[in-house]
Design an enzyme around this catalytic site. Structure first.
Site, PDB file in Angstrom:
ATOM      1  N   HIS A  64      81.944 134.176  90.440  1.00 15.92           N
ATOM      2  CA  HIS A  64      81.378 133.743  89.674  1.00 15.92           C
ATOM      3  C   HIS A  64      82.163 134.133  88.828  1.00 15.92           C
ATOM      4  O   HIS A  64      82.243 135.331  88.150  1.00 15.92           O
ATOM      5  CB  HIS A  64      79.496 133.682  89.576  1.00 15.92           C
ATOM      6  CG  HIS A  64      79.232 135.196  89.153  1.00 15.92           C
ATOM      7  ND1 HIS A  64      79.070 135.270  87.837  1.00 15.92           N
ATOM      8  CD2 HIS A  64      78.550 136.177  90.471  1.00 15.92           C
ATOM      9  CE1 HIS A  64      78.447 137.017  87.852  1.00 15.92           C
ATOM     10  NE2 HIS A  64      78.010 137.164  89.116  1.00 15.92           N
ATOM     11  N   ASP A 167      80.316 143.084  86.519  1.00 12.19           N
ATOM     12  CA  ASP A 167      79.989 141.655  87.482  1.00 12.19           C
ATOM     13  C   ASP A 167      80.078 140.097  86.868  1.00 12.19           C
ATOM     14  O   ASP A 167      79.290 139.819  86.136  1.00 12.19           O
ATOM     15  CB  ASP A 167      78.472 141.989  87.521  1.00 12.19           C
ATOM     16  CG  ASP A 167      77.461 140.931  87.818  1.00 12.19           C
ATOM     17  OD1 ASP A 167      77.942 139.931  88.264  1.00 12.19           O
ATOM     18  OD2 ASP A 167      76.516 141.311  87.816  1.00 12.19           O
ATOM     19  N   GLU A 200      76.388 131.352  87.646  1.00  9.79           N
ATOM     20  CA  GLU A 200      75.712 132.370  88.630  1.00  9.79           C
ATOM     21  C   GLU A 200      74.678 133.105  88.786  1.00  9.79           C
ATOM     22  O   GLU A 200      73.411 132.933  88.960  1.00  9.79           O
ATOM     23  CB  GLU A 200      76.632 133.024  89.647  1.00  9.79           C
ATOM     24  CG  GLU A 200      75.886 133.734  90.739  1.00  9.79           C
ATOM     25  CD  GLU A 200      75.356 135.178  90.430  1.00  9.79           C
ATOM     26  OE1 GLU A 200      74.738 135.366  91.698  1.00  9.79           O
ATOM     27  OE2 GLU A 200      75.498 135.158  89.289  1.00  9.79           O
ATOM     28  N   GLU A 201      74.882 133.438  86.818  1.00  9.93           N
ATOM     29  CA  GLU A 201      73.683 134.024  86.561  1.00  9.93           C
ATOM     30  C   GLU A 201      72.827 133.604  86.226  1.00  9.93           C
ATOM     31  O   GLU A 201      71.721 133.573  85.925  1.00  9.93           O
ATOM     32  CB  GLU A 201      74.073 134.987  85.066  1.00  9.93           C
ATOM     33  CG  GLU A 201      75.397 136.284  85.544  1.00  9.93           C
ATOM     34  CD  GLU A 201      74.850 137.342  85.977  1.00  9.93           C
ATOM     35  OE1 GLU A 201      73.577 137.336  86.619  1.00  9.93           O
ATOM     36  OE2 GLU A 201      75.941 138.137  86.853  1.00  9.93           O
ATOM     37  N   ASP A 223      80.740 139.591  95.102  1.00  7.93           N
ATOM     38  CA  ASP A 223      79.794 139.411  94.216  1.00  7.93           C
ATOM     39  C   ASP A 223      79.961 140.902  94.296  1.00  7.93           C
ATOM     40  O   ASP A 223      80.335 142.071  94.839  1.00  7.93           O
ATOM     41  CB  ASP A 223      78.304 138.816  94.186  1.00  7.93           C
ATOM     42  CG  ASP A 223      77.728 138.717  93.190  1.00  7.93           C
ATOM     43  OD1 ASP A 223      78.281 139.909  92.373  1.00  7.93           O
ATOM     44  OD2 ASP A 223      77.563 137.705  92.531  1.00  7.93           O
ATOM     45  N   HIS A 308      74.527 145.561  84.775  1.00 14.98           N
ATOM     46  CA  HIS A 308      73.945 144.272  83.862  1.00 14.98           C
ATOM     47  C   HIS A 308      73.884 145.509  82.520  1.00 14.98           C
ATOM     48  O   HIS A 308      72.484 144.925  81.536  1.00 14.98           O
ATOM     49  CB  HIS A 308      73.154 143.762  84.372  1.00 14.98           C
ATOM     50  CG  HIS A 308      72.197 142.633  84.836  1.00 14.98           C
ATOM     51  ND1 HIS A 308      71.990 141.238  84.784  1.00 14.98           N
ATOM     52  CD2 HIS A 308      73.932 142.611  85.618  1.00 14.98           C
ATOM     53  CE1 HIS A 308      72.447 140.174  85.946  1.00 14.98           C
ATOM     54  NE2 HIS A 308      73.833 140.863  86.239  1.00 14.98           N
TER      55      HIS A 308
END
Length: 336
Positions: A64, A167, A200-201, A223, A308
């Site tokens: 992603h 990410d 995706e998130e 990922d 994150h």
């Protein structure tokens, strides 16, 4: 272009969920010499294909493009912006950080005065631009604009780096490097499709349409997954331990056919790997696996510390080994 150089090139590109076009443009420019077809679909997915001679099946490699961030909800008379989260936001990690907008303007992401640490939530955060009035920023920031906390790549000890948006820009880097290597190979068993997916998130949305369009027989998603080699860490993954072959997470049980295929490929080429069995989290793999009549799909994860946050840390050797296994597994016939 070396892996470390790719990471630095893509790091500052803003690609908050739902507006990944700048990232798609950057990747397309890099990957176009290595593929035969390339396009962007209505969802914003960047899809590219390397055709094989006489192949009647395809394997889809996906990662992603989007990352977590915020969207402006309102701007008050003092020129301060209230923002809505896009993706899983760690409010405690983001408080008192620099935040950058699509226009290039920067501000400080701060909590409401008097907010206790335990009460930090996205709705308690606002952006202070240093403005005196709404007029100061009304031409630079508008309701609906996206923004994200950003930090540049920092080189650390032992070939490790940190920075925002690993990410999943690191997954995109793995696909680009795999495409470069696969382009030089002959007698590919499958058409190799590359899907750099959107949103995706916020729910694995782009992968659903990408897999439907490309209609692969096999798939490998790339990922990240949190490394557990930190105080209080819970996963069995560690930085420098190799790429992680996912068996399950909260959203998916990977195809045992693809899991066994990747294990065998790793053993054949002596590629270091770890096994990921997770009770939380989810990736695009879940959307790909259930596309159309089903896809034989698996996943590789790059171990990542401090997921994150703006200080996401990884080991370059894990990235290199992810690329090695991705190339080997996608250019070797799958035994069914």
């Amino acid at each position: 272009m070396a892996v470390s150089e790719l990471i630095r090139k893509l790091n500052p590109v803003l690609a908050v969920s739902g507006k990944e076009s700048a990232m798609a443009d950057a990747i397309a420019e890099i990957i176009k010499p290595y593929v035969d077809e390339i396009n962007v679909d209505p969802m914003g997915n960047l899809l590219a294909v390397k055709k094989a001679v006489n192949a009647n099946e395809s394997i889809m490699l996906s990662a992603h493009m989007d990352h977590i961030g915020f969207m402006v909800m309102e701007i008050d008379d003092k020129g301060r912006a209230r923002i809505a989260p896009l993706g899983g936001i760690n409010s405690a990690a983001y408080a008192y950080s620099t935040i950058i907008f699509e226009s290039g303007i920067k501000g400080l992401l701060v909590p409401d005065s008097g907010t206790a640490a335990g009460d930090l939530k996205p709705e308690k955060l606002y952006v202070d631009f240093g403005a005196k009035s709404k007029k100061d920023i009304e031409k630079k920031v508008k309701i609906g604009d996206r923004c994200a906390v950003f930090s540049p790549v920092l080189k650390l000890l032992n070939n490790r780096i940190s920075g925002s948006f690993q990410d999943n820009k690191i997954g995109c880097v793995c696909l680009i490097e795999a495409a470069k290597q696969i382009a030089e190979m002959k007698d590919l068993p499958y058409n190799v499709c590359y899907a750099f997916t959107a949103q995706e998130e916020v729910g694995c949305r782009g992968a659903k349409t990408a897999a439907y369009t490309l209609d692969p027989s096999y798939a490998i998603n790339v990922d990240v997954y949190p490394a557990g080699d930190v105080p209080g860490g819970k996963s069995g993954l560690s930085l420098g331990g190799g790429t992680a072959i996912k068996i399950k997470d909260a959203s998916v049980i990977c195809s045992y056919i693809m899991v066994d295929h990747m294990k065998n490929c790793a053993s054949d080429d002596k590629i270091p790997y770890q096994i990921e069995v997770a009770s939380s989290g989810g990736t695009d793999t879940s959307a790909v696996l259930t596309s159309r009549g089903g896809v034989i799909a698996g996943a590789l994860s790059v171990p990542l510390r401090y997921t994150h946050t703006q200080a996401e840390m990884l080991d370059i050797s894990d990235v290199d080994n992810t690329v090695k296994l991705l190339v080997k597994a996608s250019t070797t016939k799958v035994c069914r």
